[in-house]
Design a protein around this motif. Structure first.
Motif, PDB file in Angstrom:
ATOM      1  N   GLN B   2       0.828  -1.201   0.000  1.00 53.18           N
ATOM      2  CA  GLN B   2       0.000   0.000   0.000  1.00 53.18           C
ATOM      3  C   GLN B   2       0.864   1.253   0.000  1.00 53.18           C
ATOM      4  OE1 GLN B   2      -0.008  -2.257   2.484  1.00 53.18           O
ATOM      5  NE2 GLN B   2      -2.007  -3.268   2.563  1.00 53.18           N
ATOM      6  N   THR B   3       0.421   2.258  -0.742  1.00 52.93           N
ATOM      7  CA  THR B   3       1.109   3.548  -0.732  1.00 52.93           C
ATOM      8  C   THR B   3       0.067   4.653  -0.730  1.00 52.93           C
ATOM      9  OG1 THR B   3       1.254   3.535  -3.138  1.00 52.93           O
ATOM     10  CG2 THR B   3       3.179   2.729  -1.933  1.00 52.93           C
ATOM     11  N   ILE B   4       0.490   5.806  -0.281  1.00 51.85           N
ATOM     12  CA  ILE B   4      -0.371   6.978  -0.263  1.00 51.85           C
ATOM     13  C   ILE B   4       0.386   8.121  -0.910  1.00 51.85           C
ATOM     14  CG2 ILE B   4       0.336   7.443   2.127  1.00 51.85           C
ATOM     15  CD1 ILE B   4      -2.426   8.805   2.489  1.00 51.85           C
ATOM     16  N   GLN B   6       0.270  12.222  -1.737  1.00 52.20           N
ATOM     17  CA  GLN B   6      -0.331  13.502  -1.380  1.00 52.20           C
ATOM     18  C   GLN B   6       0.495  14.591  -2.049  1.00 52.20           C
ATOM     19  OE1 GLN B   6      -0.577  14.286   2.870  1.00 52.20           O
ATOM     20  NE2 GLN B   6      -1.234  16.372   2.517  1.00 52.20           N
ATOM     21  N   CYS B  23      -5.322  13.524  -2.516  1.00 53.71           N
ATOM     22  CA  CYS B  23      -4.677  12.400  -1.852  1.00 53.71           C
ATOM     23  C   CYS B  23      -5.205  11.124  -2.495  1.00 53.71           C
ATOM     24  CB  CYS B  23      -5.030  12.445  -0.363  1.00 53.71           C
ATOM     25  SG  CYS B  23      -4.490  11.039   0.610  1.00 53.71           S
ATOM     26  N   THR B  24      -4.306  10.244  -2.878  1.00 47.32           N
ATOM     27  CA  THR B  24      -4.737   8.954  -3.436  1.00 47.32           C
ATOM     28  C   THR B  24      -4.011   7.820  -2.732  1.00 47.32           C
ATOM     29  OG1 THR B  24      -3.082   9.015  -5.190  1.00 47.32           O
ATOM     30  CG2 THR B  24      -5.247   9.934  -5.690  1.00 47.32           C
ATOM     31  N   VAL B  25      -4.711   6.724  -2.615  1.00 49.33           N
ATOM     32  CA  VAL B  25      -4.181   5.542  -1.951  1.00 49.33           C
ATOM     33  C   VAL B  25      -4.129   4.400  -2.954  1.00 49.33           C
ATOM     34  CG1 VAL B  25      -4.504   3.929  -0.033  1.00 49.33           C
ATOM     35  CG2 VAL B  25      -5.170   6.315   0.233  1.00 49.33           C
ATOM     36  N   LEU B  33     -10.484   7.248   5.236  1.00 48.96           N
ATOM     37  CA  LEU B  33      -9.595   8.326   4.805  1.00 48.96           C
ATOM     38  C   LEU B  33      -9.745   9.532   5.726  1.00 48.96           C
ATOM     39  CD1 LEU B  33     -10.127   8.104   0.939  1.00 48.96           C
ATOM     40  CD2 LEU B  33      -8.143   7.325   2.247  1.00 48.96           C
ATOM     41  N   ARG B  72     -10.482   5.481  -3.472  1.00 48.82           N
ATOM     42  CA  ARG B  72      -9.157   5.729  -2.935  1.00 48.82           C
ATOM     43  C   ARG B  72      -8.666   7.142  -3.243  1.00 48.82           C
ATOM     44  NH1 ARG B  72      -6.612   0.346  -5.401  1.00 48.82           N
ATOM     45  NH2 ARG B  72      -8.207   0.832  -6.947  1.00 48.82           N
ATOM     46  N   CYS B  91      -2.888  13.913   4.892  1.00 52.00           N
ATOM     47  CA  CYS B  91      -3.862  12.908   4.514  1.00 52.00           C
ATOM     48  C   CYS B  91      -3.413  11.566   5.084  1.00 52.00           C
ATOM     49  CB  CYS B  91      -3.951  12.831   2.992  1.00 52.00           C
ATOM     50  SG  CYS B  91      -5.106  11.603   2.375  1.00 52.00           S
ATOM     51  N   TRP B  93      -4.739   7.154   5.670  1.00 51.91           N
ATOM     52  CA  TRP B  93      -5.704   6.099   5.436  1.00 51.91           C
ATOM     53  C   TRP B  93      -5.531   5.005   6.482  1.00 51.91           C
ATOM     54  CZ3 TRP B  93      -4.649   0.952   4.410  1.00 51.91           C
ATOM     55  CH2 TRP B  93      -3.330   0.636   4.048  1.00 51.91           C
ATOM     56  N   GLY B 102       0.406  10.407   4.410  1.00 51.81           N
ATOM     57  CA  GLY B 102       1.151  11.018   3.335  1.00 51.81           C
ATOM     58  C   GLY B 102       2.204  11.936   3.911  1.00 51.81           C
TER      59      GLY B 102
END
Lengths: 112, 110
Positions: B2-4, B6, B23-25, B33, B72, B91, B93, B102
């Motif tokens: 998993q990565t985030i 920002q 922000c995306t996951v 979130l 996400r 941000c 998650w 992030g």
């Protein structure tokens, strides 16, 4: 309002010494976590302790939880200059919709 | 894994201008979130919390809004920035209890 409050707000120690910081919270919780933040960066998870646990260890970190006093402590043993950072406790609780809420943090300075 | 993501890392905006932070996951599904704001030397103030698409809880009355158009993706917005909106925005998650952050956006409103 914040659920967790850390004490002390700031801590300065010599390398090799232990650092202890405390966190108090107001309502019953599911979990309590400790995070670390280097200046100007995001937070990094250190350790989680569940409400039915009393103590956990991870490397040089030791966390205790006293639900009767609604408090937790984080002990960093044999501190290093690289441990210089801000440390935050965070709680989640059913009553708060399981949202993760943070305290004000303890700024730790480890002098070489 | 998993990565985030920002972005941007830093932003300088004039008073009255709009804001959009994204922000995306990656690598997980249906995460919780969060948007937090951090004043200098202070703790994290929870701004918005989302448990699913279109489900957003606002924690603090303010000049900001949040949207979650995709599972996400979490967006923090403002129509007109105020000086008091300056700060460090984070941000995060989570799926279980542990949260992943992030690297933050440092917003300066001038």
């Amino acid at each position: 309002s914040q659920q967790g409050e850390e004490d002390p707000q700031a801590l300065s120690i010599q390398e090799g010494e232990n650092a202890t910081m405390n966190c108090s919270y107001k309502t019953s919780i599911n979990n309590l976590q400790w995070y670390r933040q280097n200046s100007g960066r995001g937070l990094v998870h250190l350790i989680l302790i569940r409400s039915n646990e009393r103590e956990k260890h991870s490397g040089r970190l030791r966390v205790t939880l006293d639900t009767s006093k609604k408090s937790s402590s984080l002990l960093i043993t044999a501190s290093r200059a690289a441990d210089t950072a801000s440390y935050f406790c965070a709680t989640d609780a059913w009553a708060a919709g399981n949202k993760l809420t943070f305290g004000g943090g303890t700024r730790v300075l480890v002098k070489p | 894994s998993q990565t985030i993501h920002q972005w941007p890392a830093t932003l300088v905006q004039p008073v009255g201008s709009p804001l959009s932070l994204e922000c995306t996951v990656e690598g997980t599904s249906n995460p919780n979130l969060y948007w937090y704001r951090q004043a200098a030397g202070r703790g994290l103030q929870l701004l918005f919390y989302s448990v699913g698409i279109g489900q957003i809880s606002s924690e603090v009355p303010q000049n900001l809004s949040a949207s979650r158009p995709q599972d996400r993706q979490f967006i923090l917005s403002s129509k007109k920035l105020l000086l008091s909106d300056s700060g460090f925005y984070l941000c995060a998650w989570s799926v279980l209890a542990e949260a992943f952050f992030g690297q933050g956006t440092r917003l300066t409103v001038v």
